[in-house]
Design a protein around this motif. Structure first.
Motif, PDB file in Angstrom:
ATOM      1  N   GLY A   2       0.797  -1.225   0.000  1.00 33.09           N
ATOM      2  CA  GLY A   2       0.000   0.000   0.000  1.00 33.09           C
ATOM      3  C   GLY A   2       0.829   1.275   0.000  1.00 33.09           C
ATOM      4  N   PHE A   3       2.151   1.148   0.046  1.00 32.23           N
ATOM      5  CA  PHE A   3       3.006   2.341   0.038  1.00 32.23           C
ATOM      6  C   PHE A   3       3.587   2.585  -1.359  1.00 32.23           C
ATOM      7  N   GLU A   4       2.904   2.120  -2.377  1.00 32.89           N
ATOM      8  CA  GLU A   4       3.395   2.253  -3.756  1.00 32.89           C
ATOM      9  C   GLU A   4       3.763   3.694  -4.135  1.00 32.89           C
ATOM     10  N   PRO A   5       2.885   4.674  -3.811  1.00 34.67           N
ATOM     11  CA  PRO A   5       3.235   6.038  -4.233  1.00 34.67           C
ATOM     12  C   PRO A   5       4.553   6.541  -3.644  1.00 34.67           C
ATOM     13  N   THR A  64       4.772   1.707 -13.008  1.00 35.18           N
ATOM     14  CA  THR A  64       4.024   0.517 -12.601  1.00 35.18           C
ATOM     15  C   THR A  64       3.478   0.707 -11.189  1.00 35.18           C
ATOM     16  N   LEU A  65       4.326   1.253 -10.311  1.00 35.42           N
ATOM     17  CA  LEU A  65       3.895   1.446  -8.925  1.00 35.42           C
ATOM     18  C   LEU A  65       2.818   2.529  -8.825  1.00 35.42           C
ATOM     19  N   ASP A  66       2.973   3.592  -9.576  1.00 34.79           N
ATOM     20  CA  ASP A  66       1.992   4.685  -9.520  1.00 34.79           C
ATOM     21  C   ASP A  66       1.707   5.157 -10.950  1.00 34.79           C
ATOM     22  N   MET A  92       1.028  11.225   3.431  1.00 32.50           N
ATOM     23  CA  MET A  92      -0.004  10.196   3.619  1.00 32.50           C
ATOM     24  C   MET A  92       0.624   8.844   3.982  1.00 32.50           C
ATOM     25  N   GLY A  93       1.813   8.580   3.417  1.00 34.59           N
ATOM     26  CA  GLY A  93       2.532   7.355   3.786  1.00 34.59           C
ATOM     27  C   GLY A  93       2.871   7.372   5.274  1.00 34.59           C
ATOM     28  N   ALA A  94       3.305   8.533   5.772  1.00 39.22           N
ATOM     29  CA  ALA A  94       3.646   8.668   7.199  1.00 39.22           C
ATOM     30  C   ALA A  94       2.408   8.459   8.066  1.00 39.22           C
ATOM     31  N   VAL A 148      -6.675   4.852  -0.356  1.00 36.47           N
ATOM     32  CA  VAL A 148      -6.926   5.730  -1.516  1.00 36.47           C
ATOM     33  C   VAL A 148      -5.864   6.838  -1.573  1.00 36.47           C
ATOM     34  N   ALA A 149      -4.668   6.522  -1.052  1.00 39.25           N
ATOM     35  CA  ALA A 149      -3.592   7.522  -1.015  1.00 39.25           C
ATOM     36  C   ALA A 149      -3.223   7.997  -2.421  1.00 39.25           C
ATOM     37  N   SER A 150      -3.136   7.043  -3.347  1.00 40.30           N
ATOM     38  CA  SER A 150      -2.745   7.408  -4.710  1.00 40.30           C
ATOM     39  C   SER A 150      -3.809   8.291  -5.357  1.00 40.30           C
ATOM     40  N   GLU A 151      -5.057   7.921  -5.170  1.00 44.41           N
ATOM     41  CA  GLU A 151      -6.164   8.703  -5.741  1.00 44.41           C
ATOM     42  C   GLU A 151      -6.156  10.112  -5.153  1.00 44.41           C
TER      43      GLU A 151
END
Lengths: 312, 257
Positions: A52-55, A91-93, B57-59, B214-217
């Motif tokens: 879930g830490f892809e970005p 690919t990751l983001d 958001m990762g933190a 939904v961090a990426s979104e």
């Protein structure tokens, strides 16, 4: 007052700090990017382990990609590394924006690299379908490096109606269509653009391009006449008017050098081609001399690769 | 189920949790990392705002889960260890009420932490000009629900095992919870019906924690449909209820001597 025990402790602490600093100074502290040895994980495995830490991981490798490009200039593996890094990042983001075009800018060293860049750009188009820029870079690669004008025109045409697409794109696609297919195809495409556009300025530009196509059509007739002259008389013409005037003429009348304006003539350009004095050049996609030199060198380098190497 | 008793236990749990130095330490580092995003984002010549928010958001997610696991695993053990559980359970409340109160208290504590980290995130975003949208709000809400579910899992394990094992199991569930979709896909592409059905079942049975992410979104300001955030909220709530029911059933049978 510090006792002898305290003094010993302080001395030991200072000595430990000094030894640590000394050892650190002896170590090779160049970053992985500086040394050109970044370990880029396989995108699928990285995606699986990102939890879930892809970005954030994508951002890390994106910064590495920027450092790689700005780092060792002569590193022969640089572009391969840039490709791996951008492939991983996208690919990751996949919703990242700039990395797609970053790849297109840097991966131009060989046909294979351009194809890698194109694959990345196609992924970018899938995730940013209404952004004209990825399509533009893809079209440009097809035109400039792969010399596939048909595909370039198709790709660029798909970007024409997106927001912020530049006004010159339509005229560019028309020229590509003319080069790839025929003047008739280009004229039909241009007519469609004229019908569809609501911008008066754009329409005027397209109408001007239409005149240029018509002039090019006449120039091509003169080319054919020139060829006939050569075959008939065993020499090339000295002046364009030899084609329609004088005892050796091969056509009856001079076609007008512009569809609407009078007072313009046919003349030789520096290249030896017959051109209208109104335009001074023929209707085609013009590549800057410097770019053409670069493209020629690129092409020569490509052909210099042994056949066995290209097959593998 | 006595709601008054649950609320009282929950209030006490919040009071106890906010005294924890560990909690403050983790929140401090989370806020520090959110702020450090501004430095990291300057390393890229483009998309700095996105990098800043990705890191922020990762933190929030990382430290949120760390707090949920580290504090959650001690929920019951500490009460049993200090023998305070006997005093509490001698009052007119069931073991189930006690367990639910502890869970609710920790969830409220975590939501306060997420709100603090969220405030830091908003301040850093506004001060650097990074855009904020509804998807950011959805991110924080869904993270809160994910953490509530993780605390429920930690509560389940802390109801019958030691803190070390509870931490180990809860971390394991959190990791697997983020992998179930990939496992299902890998199973589906294996071509083996047995593997396919096993991975599909695992995906259905284990918590699908990626549905809360939904961090990426949010970082890309992608539009979210109502279903994108309401369904995970409902799913998280339903799953937490199931886990807590199991935890209560186990805790009621546990010998607390």
């Amino acid at each position: 007052m510090i006792g002898s025990k305290g003094a010993v402790r302080a001395g030991l602490a200072v000595a430990a700090i000094a030894v640590t600093a000394l050892l650190h100074a002896q170590m090779d502290t160049a970053s992985a990017a500086e040394q050109g040895r970044i370990r880029v994980p396989d995108p699928e495995k990285a995606q699986l382990l990102a939890l879930g830490f892809e970005p954030v991981i994508a951002d890390y490798y994106w910064i590495q990609a920027v450092q790689t490009v700005g780092g060792v200039e002569s590193d022969p593996d640089r572009n391969a590394q840039v490709h791996e890094l951008v492939e991983l990042v996208t690919t990751l983001d996949p919703w990242v924006d700039h990395p797609y075009r970053f790849a297109a800018l840097w991966l131009t060293g060989s046909v294979d690299e351009v194809r890698q860049a194109n694959a990345i750009l196609e992924k970018g188009i899938a995730y940013h379908p209404t952004d004209w820029r990825n399509r533009f870079y893809l079209g440009y690669n097809h035109f400039f490096y792969l010399e596939d004008n048909q595909r370039a025109a198709d790709v660029l045409e798909s970007a024409l109606h997106f927001p912020e697409a530049p006004a010159y794109l339509g005229a560019f696609v028309t020229r590509l269509r003319a080069a790839a297919d025929s003047l008739d195809t280009a004229a039909i495409f241009l007519q469609q653009l004229i019908r569809e556009t609501e911008d008066e300025f754009e329409r005027a530009e397209y109408l001007k391009a239409f005149d240029e196509i018509e002039t090019e059509r006449r120039a091509r007739i003169l080319d054919q006449a020139r060829q006939a002259f050569r075959e008939r008389h065993g020499r090339d013409i000295e002046r364009p008017d030899e084609l329609w005037a004088g005892p050796l003429r091969v056509i009856r009348v001079m076609p007008p050098a512009h569809p609407h304006f009078e007072g313009f003539a046919w003349e030789f350009a520096e290249t030896g081609e017959i051109v209208s004095s109104f335009y001074g050049t023929r209707y085609r996609v013009h590549v800057h001399m410097q770019d053409e030199r670069r493209r020629r060198k690129w092409r020569e380098d490509e052909h210099a690769i042994p056949e066995e190497a290209t097959q593998t | 189920m006595n709601v008054g008793c649950i609320a009282a236990i929950a209030a006490n749990t919040v009071r106890e949790s906010v005294r924890s130095k560990l909690l403050y330490g983790l929140v401090f580092f989370a806020v520090l990392l959110i702020s450090a995003g501004a430095i990291l984002s300057s390393l890229s010549y483009v998309e700095g705002h996105r990098i800043l928010q990705d890191v922020g958001m990762g933190a929030v997610r990382f430290f949120g889960v760390a707090i949920a696991i580290l504090v959650g695993i001690n929920l019951i053990h500490r009460e049993v260890d200090r023998r305070t559980v006997y005093t509490i359970l001698s009052k007119p409340l069931s073991r189930g009420d006690f367990l639910l109160g502890k869970w609710a208290g920790l969830v409220v504590t975590l939501w306060i932490q997420v709100a603090i980290m969220g405030a830091a995130f908003v301040v850093v975003s506004l001060s650097t000009g990074a855009p904020l949208g509804a998807s950011h709000a959805a991110f924080f809400v869904l993270t809160g629900f994910e953490l509530a579910l993780v605390v429920a899992v930690a509560t389940l394990f802390s109801a019958f095992t030691t803190p070390v094992l509870a931490a180990f199991f809860t971390s394991g569930i959190w990791v697997v919870g983020h992998l179930t979709r990939d496992l299902r896909d890998i199973g589906a592409s294996s071509g083996l019906p047995m593997v396919e059905s096993t991975t599909w079942l695992l995906h259905r049975v284990l918590p699908d924690l990626e549905s809360f992410n939904v961090a990426s979104e949010a970082a890309h300001l992608l539009p979210l449909t109502t279903a994108d955030w309401t369904l995970p909220m409902l799913y998280g709530t339903a799953y937490a209820v199931v886990v807590l029911m199991a935890a209560v059933a186990i805790f009621e049978r546990r010998d607390l001597r």
